[in-house]
Write a protein that holds these residues in place. Sequence first.
Motif, PDB file in Angstrom:
ATOM      1  N   LEU A   1      10.414  11.019  -6.144  1.00 13.70           N
ATOM      2  CA  LEU A   1      10.647  10.280  -4.916  1.00 13.70           C
ATOM      3  C   LEU A   1      11.214  11.200  -3.848  1.00 13.70           C
ATOM      4  O   LEU A   1      11.915  12.165  -4.158  1.00 13.70           O
ATOM      5  N   PRO A   2      10.926  10.926  -2.589  1.00 17.35           N
ATOM      6  CA  PRO A   2      11.451  11.776  -1.513  1.00 17.35           C
ATOM      7  C   PRO A   2      12.973  11.681  -1.420  1.00 17.35           C
ATOM      8  O   PRO A   2      13.572  10.673  -1.820  1.00 17.35           O
ATOM      9  N   GLN A   3      13.594  12.703  -0.913  1.00 24.25           N
ATOM     10  CA  GLN A   3      15.044  12.718  -0.767  1.00 24.25           C
ATOM     11  C   GLN A   3      15.485  11.572   0.143  1.00 24.25           C
ATOM     12  O   GLN A   3      14.890  11.321   1.190  1.00 24.25           O
ATOM     13  N   GLY A   4      16.526  10.889  -0.270  1.00 25.65           N
ATOM     14  CA  GLY A   4      17.042   9.777   0.519  1.00 25.65           C
ATOM     15  C   GLY A   4      16.299   8.470   0.314  1.00 25.65           C
ATOM     16  O   GLY A   4      16.533   7.506   1.040  1.00 25.65           O
ATOM     17  N   PHE A   5      15.415   8.408  -0.675  1.00 27.47           N
ATOM     18  CA  PHE A   5      14.657   7.182  -0.949  1.00 27.47           C
ATOM     19  C   PHE A   5      15.615   6.042  -1.286  1.00 27.47           C
ATOM     20  O   PHE A   5      16.533   6.205  -2.088  1.00 27.47           O
ATOM     21  N   LYS A   6      15.389   4.874  -0.660  1.00 24.97           N
ATOM     22  CA  LYS A   6      16.295   3.744  -0.860  1.00 24.97           C
ATOM     23  C   LYS A   6      15.585   2.441  -1.236  1.00 24.97           C
ATOM     24  O   LYS A   6      16.260   1.467  -1.585  1.00 24.97           O
ATOM     25  N   ASP A   7      14.263   2.413  -1.179  1.00 23.26           N
ATOM     26  CA  ASP A   7      13.543   1.156  -1.416  1.00 23.26           C
ATOM     27  C   ASP A   7      13.307   0.893  -2.901  1.00 23.26           C
ATOM     28  O   ASP A   7      12.187   0.582  -3.340  1.00 23.26           O
ATOM     29  N   PHE A   8      14.377   0.985  -3.694  1.00 29.76           N
ATOM     30  CA  PHE A   8      14.232   0.823  -5.141  1.00 29.76           C
ATOM     31  C   PHE A   8      13.838  -0.603  -5.523  1.00 29.76           C
ATOM     32  O   PHE A   8      13.069  -0.804  -6.467  1.00 29.76           O
ATOM     33  N   ASP A   9      14.369  -1.599  -4.823  1.00 29.73           N
ATOM     34  CA  ASP A   9      14.025  -2.983  -5.146  1.00 29.73           C
ATOM     35  C   ASP A   9      12.530  -3.221  -4.963  1.00 29.73           C
ATOM     36  O   ASP A   9      11.881  -3.846  -5.807  1.00 29.73           O
ATOM     37  N   LEU A  10      11.980  -2.721  -3.861  1.00 28.72           N
ATOM     38  CA  LEU A  10      10.557  -2.898  -3.597  1.00 28.72           C
ATOM     39  C   LEU A  10       9.712  -2.133  -4.598  1.00 28.72           C
ATOM     40  O   LEU A  10       8.721  -2.657  -5.131  1.00 28.72           O
ATOM     41  N   LEU A  11      10.110  -0.901  -4.903  1.00 31.40           N
ATOM     42  CA  LEU A  11       9.346  -0.094  -5.860  1.00 31.40           C
ATOM     43  C   LEU A  11       9.400  -0.722  -7.249  1.00 31.40           C
ATOM     44  O   LEU A  11       8.389  -0.753  -7.968  1.00 31.40           O
ATOM     45  N   GLU A  12      10.558  -1.246  -7.624  1.00 26.39           N
ATOM     46  CA  GLU A  12      10.681  -1.879  -8.936  1.00 26.39           C
ATOM     47  C   GLU A  12       9.808  -3.130  -9.025  1.00 26.39           C
ATOM     48  O   GLU A  12       9.205  -3.416 -10.066  1.00 26.39           O
TER      49      GLU A  12
ATOM     50  N   VAL B   1      16.254   6.885 -12.267  1.00 30.22           N
ATOM     51  CA  VAL B   1      16.405   7.573 -10.978  1.00 30.22           C
ATOM     52  C   VAL B   1      17.354   6.804 -10.074  1.00 30.22           C
ATOM     53  O   VAL B   1      18.178   7.391  -9.374  1.00 30.22           O
ATOM     54  N   ARG B   2      17.260   5.494 -10.108  1.00 25.96           N
ATOM     55  CA  ARG B   2      18.136   4.661  -9.279  1.00 25.96           C
ATOM     56  C   ARG B   2      19.594   4.848  -9.667  1.00 25.96           C
ATOM     57  O   ARG B   2      20.469   4.964  -8.804  1.00 25.96           O
ATOM     58  N   GLN B   3      19.865   4.894 -10.952  1.00 26.63           N
ATOM     59  CA  GLN B   3      21.239   5.079 -11.411  1.00 26.63           C
ATOM     60  C   GLN B   3      21.773   6.447 -11.018  1.00 26.63           C
ATOM     61  O   GLN B   3      22.927   6.578 -10.604  1.00 26.63           O
ATOM     62  N   ARG B   4      20.933   7.486 -11.125  1.00 31.04           N
ATOM     63  CA  ARG B   4      21.367   8.824 -10.730  1.00 31.04           C
ATOM     64  C   ARG B   4      21.624   8.885  -9.229  1.00 31.04           C
ATOM     65  O   ARG B   4      22.577   9.534  -8.774  1.00 31.04           O
TER      66      ARG B   4
ATOM     67  N   GLY C   1       0.801  -1.220   0.000  1.00 34.42           N
ATOM     68  CA  GLY C   1       0.000   0.000   0.000  1.00 34.42           C
ATOM     69  C   GLY C   1       0.834   1.270   0.000  1.00 34.42           C
ATOM     70  O   GLY C   1       0.487   2.252  -0.667  1.00 34.42           O
ATOM     71  N   TYR C   2       1.953   1.269   0.732  1.00 33.24           N
ATOM     72  CA  TYR C   2       2.779   2.477   0.806  1.00 33.24           C
ATOM     73  C   TYR C   2       3.432   2.773  -0.539  1.00 33.24           C
ATOM     74  O   TYR C   2       3.477   3.932  -0.969  1.00 33.24           O
ATOM     75  N   MET C   3       3.936   1.750  -1.207  1.00 37.75           N
ATOM     76  CA  MET C   3       4.611   1.966  -2.493  1.00 37.75           C
ATOM     77  C   MET C   3       3.640   2.420  -3.578  1.00 37.75           C
ATOM     78  O   MET C   3       4.038   3.080  -4.539  1.00 37.75           O
ATOM     79  N   PHE C   4       2.352   2.105  -3.403  1.00 42.34           N
ATOM     80  CA  PHE C   4       1.388   2.461  -4.448  1.00 42.34           C
ATOM     81  C   PHE C   4       1.266   3.969  -4.613  1.00 42.34           C
ATOM     82  O   PHE C   4       0.875   4.439  -5.681  1.00 42.34           O
ATOM     83  N   ARG C   5       1.594   4.735  -3.579  1.00 40.72           N
ATOM     84  CA  ARG C   5       1.506   6.197  -3.714  1.00 40.72           C
ATOM     85  C   ARG C   5       2.428   6.686  -4.834  1.00 40.72           C
ATOM     86  O   ARG C   5       2.088   7.620  -5.569  1.00 40.72           O
TER      87      ARG C   5
END
Length: 231
Positions: free
Chosen positions: A72-83, A101-104, A55-59
Motif C-alpha cells: 500500500l502507498p505510504q500514508g494509506f488510510k482507507d482500510f475500512d473500504l479496502l477491507e 498491515v492495518r495494525q502495524r 474501481g480504485y480499490m481493485f488495484r
Amino acid sequence: MSDEVVTLNVGGMLYTTTRATLTKYSDSMIGTMFSGHYVPTAFDQQGNYFIDRDGYMFRHILNFLRSGQLCLPQGFKDFDLLEAEADFYQVPSLICAIKSVRQRSFAATARHRQGFYIEILDFEETAYFYRFYSDPPRGINTELKNSGLVISGSKQALLTLPLPEKTIKDLQTGESVYRTVNLSSSSCPKMAIIHHLQGAGWQLVTTSFSNSTNSDGSYMVHKYIWYLPVT
C-alpha cells in the motif's frame, strides 16, 4: 486457457490481467468467478467483464493476486473500504494481510502521538455467526456477555470516564499504571460511556469484531480503540 488475457471493468475503471492471476486463489469469490464454473453475466458496452465494485480499490486487490503481497502507498488510510472490498472478493489471505498491515500502521502512528489510548471490548449475546477477526477473551461471565464492557488503558485515562463509584475507588487504590475494568450493563450504561468519549474529544481509531461459542452460548465481541490527544 489460464494465460488468457482478460480485461475487467471494475466500477468504471479498466484492468487488464490474465485468467491465471484472477484464479490464483481458487477458493475465493473472484477465483470462482473466472474459473470457468461460473459465467459472469454483466458486461460493459465494449464487451468487458463488469464488476460493480470500487474501481480504485481493485488495484490493491489485483496487485495482491499478482504478487501475494499487500503493498500500500505510504500514508494509506482507507482500510475500512479496502477491507470491505477484500471481503466481497473473499480472498482469506488478503483479509489477513490487510488486518496485519492495518495494525502495524496503527502502532507506528501511535508511537508519534501524544495522548491517551483505551481499548473497549463490547460483548453481546448473539445467535449469529460472523467472520473471525481476532479471538475474544475467554472466561467471560454472564453479566459481561449480556452487553457488558471491558475497558483497558492507563489509570489516568480510565479515571476520566463516568465509571461507577466502586470502580473509581478500586482504580484510585491500585498501584498499576495500566488497568482493566469490567462493567456490566446494569452498573454502567453503555451509551453513557460512548457519549462521554465523543463529548470529551476522544477519537475512534479502529474497530473490529469477532464471535465465539462455548458451553454458555454464543457471543459477539466488538473491539474499539479510542484516542484522546493531549496538547
